[in-house]
Every structure is written in C-alpha cells, then in structure tokens.
Write a protein that holds these residues in place. Sequence first.
Motif, PDB file in Angstrom:
ATOM      1  N   UNK A   1       0.839  -1.197   0.000  1.00 52.87           N
ATOM      2  CA  UNK A   1       0.000   0.000   0.000  1.00 52.87           C
ATOM      3  C   UNK A   1       0.875   1.248   0.000  1.00 52.87           C
ATOM      4  N   UNK A   2       2.110   1.096   0.490  1.00 53.56           N
ATOM      5  CA  UNK A   2       3.065   2.199   0.548  1.00 53.56           C
ATOM      6  C   UNK A   2       4.478   1.601   0.546  1.00 53.56           C
ATOM      7  N   UNK A   3       5.434   2.361   0.009  1.00 53.91           N
ATOM      8  CA  UNK A   3       6.839   1.922  -0.043  1.00 53.91           C
ATOM      9  C   UNK A   3       7.686   2.961   0.678  1.00 53.91           C
ATOM     10  N   UNK A   4       8.636   2.480   1.500  1.00 53.66           N
ATOM     11  CA  UNK A   4       9.609   3.357   2.158  1.00 53.66           C
ATOM     12  C   UNK A   4      10.977   2.907   1.666  1.00 53.66           C
ATOM     13  N   UNK A   5      11.714   3.792   1.005  1.00 52.07           N
ATOM     14  CA  UNK A   5      13.005   3.398   0.440  1.00 52.07           C
ATOM     15  C   UNK A   5      14.130   4.366   0.780  1.00 52.07           C
ATOM     16  N   UNK A   6      15.324   3.799   0.906  1.00 49.93           N
ATOM     17  CA  UNK A   6      16.553   4.576   1.067  1.00 49.93           C
ATOM     18  C   UNK A   6      16.984   5.040  -0.327  1.00 49.93           C
ATOM     19  N   UNK A   7      17.934   5.954  -0.399  1.00 46.43           N
ATOM     20  CA  UNK A   7      18.497   6.380  -1.681  1.00 46.43           C
ATOM     21  C   UNK A   7      19.831   5.676  -1.935  1.00 46.43           C
ATOM     22  N   UNK A   8      20.748   5.756  -0.964  1.00 47.07           N
ATOM     23  CA  UNK A   8      22.093   5.217  -1.164  1.00 47.07           C
ATOM     24  C   UNK A   8      22.144   3.725  -0.831  1.00 47.07           C
ATOM     25  N   UNK A   9      22.120   2.885  -1.898  1.00 42.62           N
ATOM     26  CA  UNK A   9      22.170   1.432  -1.718  1.00 42.62           C
ATOM     27  C   UNK A   9      23.013   0.825  -2.831  1.00 42.62           C
ATOM     28  N   UNK A  10      23.615  -0.348  -2.560  1.00 45.10           N
ATOM     29  CA  UNK A  10      24.378  -1.035  -3.599  1.00 45.10           C
ATOM     30  C   UNK A  10      23.443  -1.627  -4.669  1.00 45.10           C
ATOM     31  N   UNK A  11      23.982  -2.071  -5.754  1.00 46.95           N
ATOM     32  CA  UNK A  11      23.283  -2.726  -6.871  1.00 46.95           C
ATOM     33  C   UNK A  11      22.303  -1.811  -7.591  1.00 46.95           C
ATOM     34  N   UNK A  12      21.271  -1.318  -6.898  1.00 42.06           N
ATOM     35  CA  UNK A  12      20.317  -0.389  -7.509  1.00 42.06           C
ATOM     36  C   UNK A  12      19.914   0.617  -6.441  1.00 42.06           C
ATOM     37  N   UNK A  13      20.233   1.897  -6.687  1.00 42.36           N
ATOM     38  CA  UNK A  13      19.929   2.917  -5.673  1.00 42.36           C
ATOM     39  C   UNK A  13      18.433   3.253  -5.650  1.00 42.36           C
ATOM     40  N   UNK A  14      18.059   4.103  -4.715  1.00 42.09           N
ATOM     41  CA  UNK A  14      16.658   4.469  -4.548  1.00 42.09           C
ATOM     42  C   UNK A  14      16.042   5.123  -5.769  1.00 42.09           C
ATOM     43  N   UNK A  15      16.821   5.954  -6.487  1.00 41.58           N
ATOM     44  CA  UNK A  15      16.295   6.603  -7.683  1.00 41.58           C
ATOM     45  C   UNK A  15      15.906   5.556  -8.724  1.00 41.58           C
ATOM     46  N   UNK A  16      16.812   4.614  -8.966  1.00 38.28           N
ATOM     47  CA  UNK A  16      16.548   3.541  -9.931  1.00 38.28           C
ATOM     48  C   UNK A  16      15.388   2.663  -9.502  1.00 38.28           C
ATOM     49  N   UNK A  17      15.313   2.398  -8.199  1.00 41.13           N
ATOM     50  CA  UNK A  17      14.218   1.589  -7.659  1.00 41.13           C
ATOM     51  C   UNK A  17      12.875   2.287  -7.880  1.00 41.13           C
ATOM     52  N   UNK A  18      12.809   3.589  -7.530  1.00 40.51           N
ATOM     53  CA  UNK A  18      11.565   4.355  -7.699  1.00 40.51           C
ATOM     54  C   UNK A  18      11.144   4.357  -9.168  1.00 40.51           C
ATOM     55  N   UNK A  19      12.105   4.594 -10.060  1.00 36.83           N
ATOM     56  CA  UNK A  19      11.798   4.594 -11.499  1.00 36.83           C
ATOM     57  C   UNK A  19      11.272   3.229 -11.937  1.00 36.83           C
ATOM     58  N   UNK A  20      11.880   2.156 -11.408  1.00 36.18           N
ATOM     59  CA  UNK A  20      11.434   0.795 -11.727  1.00 36.18           C
ATOM     60  C   UNK A  20      10.007   0.539 -11.264  1.00 36.18           C
ATOM     61  N   UNK A  21       9.681   1.005 -10.072  1.00 31.45           N
ATOM     62  CA  UNK A  21       8.313   0.851  -9.538  1.00 31.45           C
ATOM     63  C   UNK A  21       7.332   1.619 -10.423  1.00 31.45           C
TER      64      UNK A  21
END
Length: 121
Positions: free
Chosen positions: A48-68
């Motif tokens: 229902x909601x996502x909480x994500x960090x920005x600085x992460x290995x493999x795929x950062x938060x920006x890439x994750x948000x774009x993927x979602x």
Amino acid sequence: MKKKVLTVDDSRTIRNMLLVTLNNAGFETIQAEDGVEGLEVLEEANPDVIVTDINMPRLDGFGFIEGVRRNEKYRAVPILVLTTESDAEKKNRARQAGATGWIVKPFDPTKLIDAIERVTA
C-alpha cells in the motif's frame, strides 16, 4: 485489514527499526535489502506504501523508484524516501523519479507513522 509497507534499505539496523516501528503501529511489513531485491519482491508484496533509502548497492533508490513507476500496477502507490540526504537537488531528483515524500534519518517513529497514514488515507 492491515496496510502493507515495503521497506527497502541496505542497513540492517534501519530495517530492524522500521520493522519494529511499523509492526507496533499495526502495519504488515515486507523488507528488501536494496533496489534490485525491492523490485523482485514488489509483485508478491503488493504494498500500500513503499519506504526506500536512496544510497544502496546494486540499484539505488532513484533507480528503484523509477522501476516501480514503470509498472502500471504501482504507479499510484505512495513512495516515501527515508535517507540521510537532505540535499534539495536529490529531493528534486527523487520527486522527478516519482517519490511522494521525503523523511530524513534518523527518523522519528511517530512522524514516520503519521506520514505513512497521510499518504495511504
């Protein structure tokens, strides 16, 4: 029915704090260690909601948000960024990627729960 929160953070300490905070507030919590794992569990988590960090290995938060946001089914799911970053440029970049809100670490559990309840109301 409990609202589901997907948390994505590479820090075990933060994941544990989020788990305790969210479970105590009555949420169901699904966790991932980085953006890659976050995208892998997204479908089964159906949050229902996502909480994500920005600085992460493999795929950062920006890439994750774009993927979602590329997935039609999750275009409207609120995404809160939980990070040590407070830089205006990064906030703008997160907003452009599709983030709903921004919370700076260390987080106040009450404010986090309030923010989640606001965006899922």
